[in-house]
Design a protein around this motif. Structure first.
Motif, PDB file in Angstrom:
ATOM      1  N   ILE A 131      -1.481   3.314   9.097  1.00 33.69           N
ATOM      2  CA  ILE A 131      -0.614   4.290   8.451  1.00 33.69           C
ATOM      3  C   ILE A 131      -0.956   4.430   6.974  1.00 33.69           C
ATOM      4  O   ILE A 131      -0.837   5.514   6.394  1.00 33.69           O
ATOM      5  N   THR A 132      -1.424   3.365   6.355  1.00 32.59           N
ATOM      6  CA  THR A 132      -1.724   3.405   4.922  1.00 32.59           C
ATOM      7  C   THR A 132      -2.880   4.366   4.625  1.00 32.59           C
ATOM      8  O   THR A 132      -2.795   5.206   3.735  1.00 32.59           O
TER       9      THR A 132
ATOM     10  N   ASN B 291      -2.653   8.307   2.882  1.00 34.56           N
ATOM     11  CA  ASN B 291      -3.462   8.579   1.697  1.00 34.56           C
ATOM     12  C   ASN B 291      -4.419   9.737   1.931  1.00 34.56           C
ATOM     13  O   ASN B 291      -4.556  10.632   1.094  1.00 34.56           O
ATOM     14  N   ASN B 292      -5.068   9.766   3.098  1.00 34.36           N
ATOM     15  CA  ASN B 292      -6.003  10.849   3.421  1.00 34.36           C
ATOM     16  C   ASN B 292      -5.281  12.177   3.610  1.00 34.36           C
ATOM     17  O   ASN B 292      -5.795  13.243   3.255  1.00 34.36           O
TER      18      ASN B 292
ATOM     19  N   ASP C  53       0.825  -1.207   0.000  1.00 38.62           N
ATOM     20  CA  ASP C  53       0.000   0.000   0.000  1.00 38.62           C
ATOM     21  C   ASP C  53       0.859   1.257   0.000  1.00 38.62           C
ATOM     22  O   ASP C  53       0.520   2.261  -0.618  1.00 38.62           O
ATOM     23  N   SER C  54       2.001   1.209   0.700  1.00 38.95           N
ATOM     24  CA  SER C  54       2.905   2.362   0.794  1.00 38.95           C
ATOM     25  C   SER C  54       4.346   1.898   0.685  1.00 38.95           C
ATOM     26  O   SER C  54       4.693   0.806   1.139  1.00 38.95           O
ATOM     27  N   MET C  55       5.191   2.758   0.107  1.00 35.62           N
ATOM     28  CA  MET C  55       6.619   2.493  -0.006  1.00 35.62           C
ATOM     29  C   MET C  55       7.392   3.698   0.498  1.00 35.62           C
ATOM     30  O   MET C  55       6.928   4.840   0.363  1.00 35.62           O
TER      31      MET C  55
ATOM     32  N   VAL D 127      -0.728   7.103  -7.942  1.00 36.65           N
ATOM     33  CA  VAL D 127       0.055   6.905  -6.720  1.00 36.65           C
ATOM     34  C   VAL D 127       0.667   8.244  -6.294  1.00 36.65           C
ATOM     35  O   VAL D 127       1.329   8.914  -7.091  1.00 36.65           O
ATOM     36  N   LEU D 128       0.450   8.658  -5.044  1.00 34.37           N
ATOM     37  CA  LEU D 128       0.905   9.953  -4.551  1.00 34.37           C
ATOM     38  C   LEU D 128       2.360   9.895  -4.086  1.00 34.37           C
ATOM     39  O   LEU D 128       2.809   8.893  -3.533  1.00 34.37           O
TER      40      LEU D 128
END
Length: 213
Positions: A150-151, A155-156, A36-38, A127-128
């Protein structure tokens, strides 16, 4: 007769190959790790610290999110090492956020990282991307008691809203367009951890190195 045999053999080979391909594609959901996040942290000219966050959907999971970190020279080899740690097939269909720490933005090759993801068919263009003060790994591993995970929190935070109207909402597509355009500055949000909260503090722009406002 000889041609007929060849046709039959060819047909059987095609059927067998097709069967093998379908078998390989059928991976059980519990054996898939959906990143979900990197996060990328600069170590030196040859190495970086790669961290990934993988949400856990099983009710038996001890934590809502699994975090894996590895020191590597390439994203691809780093993912292979993370797969060994997690014992799951790592996929990027659900990737939403990419963080790079300030040192990586100044000294590392952010463009190379984003290009790698941009060319990955699994990764979406929305992807942000954001720059993080100090350590990006610490952001993903941090505790945020009033947030579900955290994901979702990241994002929010990075999505534009009334409270963050100035946020450029830079995604992979925007980044690739601006970084290759000589008349456009690449703008990225700058995230800082304050206690148990994350804040967008400034808007860096990227042209070779970061310049802080």
């Amino acid at each position: 007769m000889k041609n007929k045999r060849l046709c039959i053999i060819s047909f059987l080979i095609v059927v067998l190959l097709a069967g093998c391909s379908k078998k390989e594609l059928k991976v059980p959901l519990e054996d898939v790790g959906m990143v979900d996040s990197m996060a990328f942290d600069y170590i030196d000219e040859n190495q970086m610290r790669l961290t990934v966050a993988i949400p856990q959907y099983s009710p038996e999971a001890e934590k809502d999110t699994q975090i894996f970190s590895i020191t590597t020279d390439l994203v691809s080899s780093g993912i292979v090492e993370i797969e060994k740690q997690s014992d799951k097939k790592i996929v990027f269909n659900q990737l939403r956020v990419v963080l790079v720490n300030e040192d990586f933005a100044r000294k590392g090759n952010v463009r190379k990282i984003v290009q790698h993801l941009y060319r990955n068919a699994e990764v979406g263009n929305k992807v942000l991307i954001a720059v993080v003060k100090d350590n990006a790994e610490a952001i993903l591993k941090g505790d945020y008691p009033d947030k579900p995970s955290i994901t979702f929190y990241l994002n929010n935070l990075l999505e534009p809203s009334i409270n963050t109207a100035f946020n450029p909402n830079t995604n992979i597509h925007d980044f690739m367009y601006s970084i290759t355009n000589p008349v456009v500055d690449t703008v990225l949000p700058y995230v800082e951890k304050r206690g148990e909260k994350l804040e967008i503090k400034a808007l860096p722009y990227l042209k070779g190195i970061i310049c802080m406002n």
